[in-house]
Design an enzyme around this catalytic site. Structure first.
Site, PDB file in Angstrom:
ATOM      1  N   GLY A  63       0.793  -1.261   0.088  1.00  0.00           N
ATOM      2  CA  GLY A  63       0.000   0.031   0.010  1.00  0.00           C
ATOM      3  C   GLY A  63       0.943   1.274  -0.015  1.00  0.00           C
ATOM      4  O   GLY A  63       0.561   2.414   0.557  1.00  0.00           O
ATOM      5  N   ASP A 104      -1.085  -7.519  -6.400  1.00  0.00           N
ATOM      6  CA  ASP A 104      -2.589  -7.485  -5.634  1.00  0.00           C
ATOM      7  C   ASP A 104      -2.127  -8.158  -4.412  1.00  0.00           C
ATOM      8  O   ASP A 104      -2.006  -9.339  -4.511  1.00  0.00           O
ATOM      9  CB  ASP A 104      -3.213  -8.298  -6.802  1.00  0.00           C
ATOM     10  CG  ASP A 104      -4.804  -8.371  -5.960  1.00  0.00           C
ATOM     11  OD1 ASP A 104      -4.883  -7.920  -4.814  1.00  0.00           O
ATOM     12  OD2 ASP A 104      -5.501  -8.868  -6.683  1.00  0.00           O
ATOM     13  N   ASP A 117       2.265  -1.887  -4.376  1.00  0.00           N
ATOM     14  CA  ASP A 117       0.951  -1.479  -4.586  1.00  0.00           C
ATOM     15  C   ASP A 117       0.371  -1.831  -5.775  1.00  0.00           C
ATOM     16  O   ASP A 117       0.887  -2.438  -6.592  1.00  0.00           O
ATOM     17  CB  ASP A 117       1.053   0.111  -4.538  1.00  0.00           C
ATOM     18  CG  ASP A 117      -0.344   0.822  -4.180  1.00  0.00           C
ATOM     19  OD1 ASP A 117      -0.108   1.441  -3.123  1.00  0.00           O
ATOM     20  OD2 ASP A 117      -1.356   0.838  -4.784  1.00  0.00           O
ATOM     21  N   TYR A 164     -15.594  -1.324   8.316  1.00  0.00           N
ATOM     22  CA  TYR A 164     -14.226  -1.006   8.308  1.00  0.00           C
ATOM     23  C   TYR A 164     -13.965  -1.304   9.893  1.00  0.00           C
ATOM     24  O   TYR A 164     -12.863  -1.818  10.208  1.00  0.00           O
ATOM     25  CB  TYR A 164     -14.036   0.498   8.155  1.00  0.00           C
ATOM     26  CG  TYR A 164     -12.734   1.003   8.367  1.00  0.00           C
ATOM     27  CD1 TYR A 164     -11.472   0.443   7.651  1.00  0.00           C
ATOM     28  CD2 TYR A 164     -12.737   2.217   9.297  1.00  0.00           C
ATOM     29  CE1 TYR A 164     -10.228   0.968   7.830  1.00  0.00           C
ATOM     30  CE2 TYR A 164     -11.441   2.632   9.398  1.00  0.00           C
ATOM     31  CZ  TYR A 164     -10.122   1.875   8.590  1.00  0.00           C
ATOM     32  OH  TYR A 164      -8.890   2.559   9.061  1.00  0.00           O
ATOM     33  N   LYS A 204     -11.244  -4.098  11.623  1.00  0.00           N
ATOM     34  CA  LYS A 204     -10.200  -3.398  12.684  1.00  0.00           C
ATOM     35  C   LYS A 204     -10.252  -4.354  13.847  1.00  0.00           C
ATOM     36  O   LYS A 204      -9.172  -4.844  14.459  1.00  0.00           O
ATOM     37  CB  LYS A 204     -10.358  -1.985  13.194  1.00  0.00           C
ATOM     38  CG  LYS A 204      -9.781  -1.093  11.696  1.00  0.00           C
ATOM     39  CD  LYS A 204      -8.590  -1.403  11.231  1.00  0.00           C
ATOM     40  CE  LYS A 204      -8.211  -0.535   9.996  1.00  0.00           C
ATOM     41  NZ  LYS A 204      -6.824  -1.092   9.281  1.00  0.00           N
TER      42      LYS A 204
HETATM   43  C1  AKB Z   1     -11.433   6.929   8.506  1.00  0.00           C
HETATM   44  O1  AKB Z   1     -11.791   8.067   8.634  1.00  0.00           O
HETATM   45  O2  AKB Z   1     -11.955   5.727   7.907  1.00  0.00           O
HETATM   46  C2  AKB Z   1      -9.745   6.671   8.834  1.00  0.00           C
HETATM   47  C3  AKB Z   1      -9.761   6.047  10.202  1.00  0.00           C
HETATM   48  C4  AKB Z   1      -9.907   6.968  11.518  1.00  0.00           C
HETATM   49  O3  AKB Z   1      -9.405   4.978  10.601  1.00  0.00           O
HETATM   50  N1  AKB Z   1      -9.197   7.973   8.730  1.00  0.00           N
END
Ligand code: AKB
Length: 316
Positions: free
Chosen positions: A8, A52, A34, A141, A145
């Site tokens: 990345g 990839d 990347d 997201y 995490k």
């Molecule tokens: C986002 O806004 O998705 C990122 C983060 C806080 O991980 N910058």
């Protein structure tokens, strides 16, 4: 000497990290990776692979070709983009991390992987969020995490993989713009202040989020990766903090420094995401364990952003 792969490398963090690591370890020892072709100047600056990260064999070949022992794995779909395509967010974020951790186990690599304040959710204490707390995010997201943190911990405890991580706040930088995050307004405001003289902010003026200037973020992860192994006591991901401010406070600082600038507020779907995240972070574990310390406050960051963006846009 370390032999490093940055996966990345063209992104917001990667494009700055690659220069910092090359400065420290020598250009030939830091390889970019990347999906997208790098810019011409990047191609000339040192070795670069286009590939990839979701294909394990492609990654494995790049690791072998360059005798890599350390990986910074930065590939991810961020919060706002992740909500538009949650399936892709899960597949890309988790698939690429699993590849990296499996290869780290096989090839005895040291790994850095960033977690985020997005790992927290609405039930998490909002102010001075502790290191150990409720982690029930409401974005895909954020889910990747939390799952990623647990994967890192699992590989460390089960197989001794030296994987290290921090929970980044919103990152502010001028070299490469971020893409698809909820905290992007804190970068966009500087660009638009200089280019248009006004900005329509997509979160409300009272929205407070934790943020960090990129030079602190880069130094932080370089220090974390260099810290002696016995100092790393958190197996999931370290809370990391620098500055917290409201969108109005940010607009006021920019107004003070860019004559005639005006900011309006028109919250969109990203407001809900911002509201689910903490306002400030307790990072005392990172400070105590490996000596983390930020340098940039709001004013110093804003001065540096504006100075560099003016140069970038050829303005006085
Ligand atoms: C986002 O806004 O998705 C990122 C983060 C806080 O991980 N910058």
């Amino acid at each position: 000497m370390k032999k490093i792969l940055i996966i990345g490398a063209n992104g917001q963090i990667g494009s700055e990290l690659i220069a910092a690591l090359r400065g420290k370890y020598g250009a030939g020892n830091v390889v970019g990776f990347d999906l997208r072709e790098p810019k011409e100047e990047q191609k000339k600056a040192g070795p670069f692979e286009v590939g990839d990260a979701s294909k394990k064999e492609v990654l494995a070949a790049a690791l072998d070709r360059h005798s890599i022992d350390t990986v910074f794995h930065l590939v991810a779909l961020l919060s706002a983009t992740g909500e538009k395509d949650p399936d892709l967010c899960w597949t890309l974020n988790m698939g690429s991390l699993k590849n990296v951790l499996d290869l780290a186990r096989e090839k005895k690599l040291q790994v850095f992987w960033p977690s985020s304040i997005a790992a927290f959710g609405p039930a998490t204490p909002k102010v001075k969020t502790p290191q150990e707390t409720v982690m029930a995010p409401t974005t895909m997201y954020g889910v990747t995490k939390v799952a990623g943190e647990l994967m890192c911990q699992y590989y460390k405890l089960k197989w001794g993989v030296d994987v290290r991580s921090v929970r980044y706040p919103g990152l502010i930088s001028w070299k490469t713009p971020p893409g698809g995050g909820t905290t992007d307004y804190a970068v966009a405001i500087f660009y638009e202040a200089l280019q248009k003289g006004s900005y329509e902010c997509f979160v409300g003026q009272k929205t407070i989020l934790p943020m960090m200037y990129m030079p602190d973020a880069i130094r932080g992860i370089m220090e974390l990766m260099e810290a002696p192994k016995e100092k790393i006591k958190v197996n999931t991901s370290y809370n990391l903090a620098a500055i917290s401010f409201s969108a109005q406070e940010l607009a006021d600082v920019v107004k003070k420094k860019v004559p005639g600038f005006s900011c309006s507020f028109k919250p969109d779907a990203r407001q809900k995401i911002a509201d689910s995240w903490p306002q400030s972070i307790d990072d005392s574990a990172a400070r105590a364990d490996w000596g983390w310390k930020h340098e940039y406050g709001l004013e110093k960051m804003a001065d540096d952003m504006l100075e560099n963006l003016k140069k970038k846009f050829g303005k006085k």
